[in-house]
Design a protein around this motif. Structure first.
Motif, mmCIF file in Angstrom:
data_model
loop_
_atom_site.group_PDB
_atom_site.id
_atom_site.type_symbol
_atom_site.label_atom_id
_atom_site.label_comp_id
_atom_site.label_asym_id
_atom_site.label_seq_id
_atom_site.Cartn_x
_atom_site.Cartn_y
_atom_site.Cartn_z
ATOM 1 N N ILE A 8 0.741 -1.240 -0.074
ATOM 2 C CA ILE A 8 0.015 0.101 0.115
ATOM 3 C C ILE A 8 0.935 1.157 -0.107
ATOM 4 O O ILE A 8 2.043 1.237 0.343
ATOM 5 C CB ILE A 8 -0.826 -0.113 1.111
ATOM 6 C CG1 ILE A 8 -0.236 -0.037 2.583
ATOM 7 C CG2 ILE A 8 -2.089 -1.038 1.295
ATOM 8 C CD1 ILE A 8 -1.212 0.199 3.727
ATOM 9 N N ILE A 32 -4.985 6.461 0.376
ATOM 10 C CA ILE A 32 -4.277 5.260 0.447
ATOM 11 C C ILE A 32 -4.686 4.486 -0.782
ATOM 12 O O ILE A 32 -5.799 4.047 -0.945
ATOM 13 C CB ILE A 32 -4.675 4.527 1.965
ATOM 14 C CG1 ILE A 32 -4.738 5.576 3.077
ATOM 15 C CG2 ILE A 32 -3.950 3.356 2.078
ATOM 16 C CD1 ILE A 32 -5.187 4.994 4.377
ATOM 17 N N SER A 33 -3.464 3.863 -1.339
ATOM 18 C CA SER A 33 -3.496 3.201 -2.534
ATOM 19 C C SER A 33 -3.064 1.743 -2.505
ATOM 20 O O SER A 33 -2.076 1.677 -1.950
ATOM 21 C CB SER A 33 -3.009 3.724 -3.708
ATOM 22 O OG SER A 33 -3.305 5.096 -4.113
ATOM 23 N N HIS A 34 -3.936 0.869 -2.749
ATOM 24 C CA HIS A 34 -3.296 -0.523 -2.579
ATOM 25 C C HIS A 34 -3.177 -0.979 -4.125
ATOM 26 O O HIS A 34 -3.673 -0.600 -5.089
ATOM 27 C CB HIS A 34 -4.570 -1.234 -2.328
ATOM 28 C CG HIS A 34 -4.320 -2.781 -2.004
ATOM 29 N ND1 HIS A 34 -4.430 -3.800 -2.871
ATOM 30 C CD2 HIS A 34 -3.797 -3.569 -0.966
ATOM 31 C CE1 HIS A 34 -4.038 -4.947 -2.345
ATOM 32 N NE2 HIS A 34 -3.821 -4.704 -1.197
ATOM 33 N N GLU A 35 -2.192 -1.842 -4.257
ATOM 34 C CA GLU A 35 -1.738 -2.501 -5.407
ATOM 35 C C GLU A 35 -2.522 -3.012 -6.246
ATOM 36 O O GLU A 35 -2.552 -3.298 -7.399
ATOM 37 C CB GLU A 35 -0.213 -3.403 -5.289
ATOM 38 C CG GLU A 35 -0.730 -4.525 -4.481
ATOM 39 C CD GLU A 35 0.723 -5.469 -4.389
ATOM 40 O OE1 GLU A 35 0.310 -6.651 -4.628
ATOM 41 O OE2 GLU A 35 1.794 -4.706 -4.389
ATOM 42 N N GLU A 39 -8.478 2.464 -3.906
ATOM 43 C CA GLU A 39 -7.881 3.724 -3.559
ATOM 44 C C GLU A 39 -8.966 4.217 -2.400
ATOM 45 O O GLU A 39 -9.911 4.423 -2.919
ATOM 46 C CB GLU A 39 -7.503 4.889 -4.759
ATOM 47 C CG GLU A 39 -6.915 5.959 -4.046
ATOM 48 C CD GLU A 39 -6.692 6.913 -5.249
ATOM 49 O OE1 GLU A 39 -5.542 6.894 -5.680
ATOM 50 O OE2 GLU A 39 -7.375 7.929 -5.656
ATOM 51 N N MET A 78 -5.104 -3.032 9.160
ATOM 52 C CA MET A 78 -4.113 -3.219 7.952
ATOM 53 C C MET A 78 -3.608 -4.557 7.958
ATOM 54 O O MET A 78 -3.267 -5.325 6.925
ATOM 55 C CB MET A 78 -3.297 -2.333 7.783
ATOM 56 C CG MET A 78 -3.690 -0.888 7.235
ATOM 57 S SD MET A 78 -2.371 0.298 7.544
ATOM 58 C CE MET A 78 -1.960 0.621 9.069
#
Length: 108
Positions: A8, A32-35, A39, A78
């Motif tokens: 992230i 917060i961006s997740h692969e 987002e 998380m």
């Protein structure tokens, strides 16, 4: 990193890190961006780096390839990859054959 090892990225215009108790308070355009392509956007996020817990009592929006969620805050873990959205909340699911998904496929 998440429990499954995925990455992230966290950004905000301002923030405070309390080194003694490993807590991070982010404000103003938190992203917060997740692969995986999802987002999270919000105005405020508190993150406990020790417990890997995060929460917000401000409006949040999550967008991604398959759905969009709007909520009035969230509680998250998380490490476990769990988010609990505070209401009222709305979920919009995108059909597999939607225009958005067709555009994504044609750009690959």
């Amino acid at each position: 990193k998440m429990k499954d090892g995925s990455g992230i990225n966290i950004k905000a215009l301002s923030g405070v890190y309390e080194q003694d108790n490993e807590k991070l308070f982010l404000q103003n355009n938190v992203i917060i961006s997740h692969e995986s392509g999802y987002e999270l956007q919000g105005e405020e996020m508190r993150i406990d780096m020790k417990s890997r817990q995060d929460f917000s009592d401000k409006d949040v929006q999550i967008t991604g390839p398959d759905a969009k969620i709007n909520a009035v805050g969230l509680d998250g873990d998380m490490g476990e990859g769990v988010l609990i959205f505070k209401g009222p909340a709305t979920l919009t699911l995108y059909p597999k054959d939607s225009v958005k998904n067709k555009e994504d496929v044609s750009n690959e």
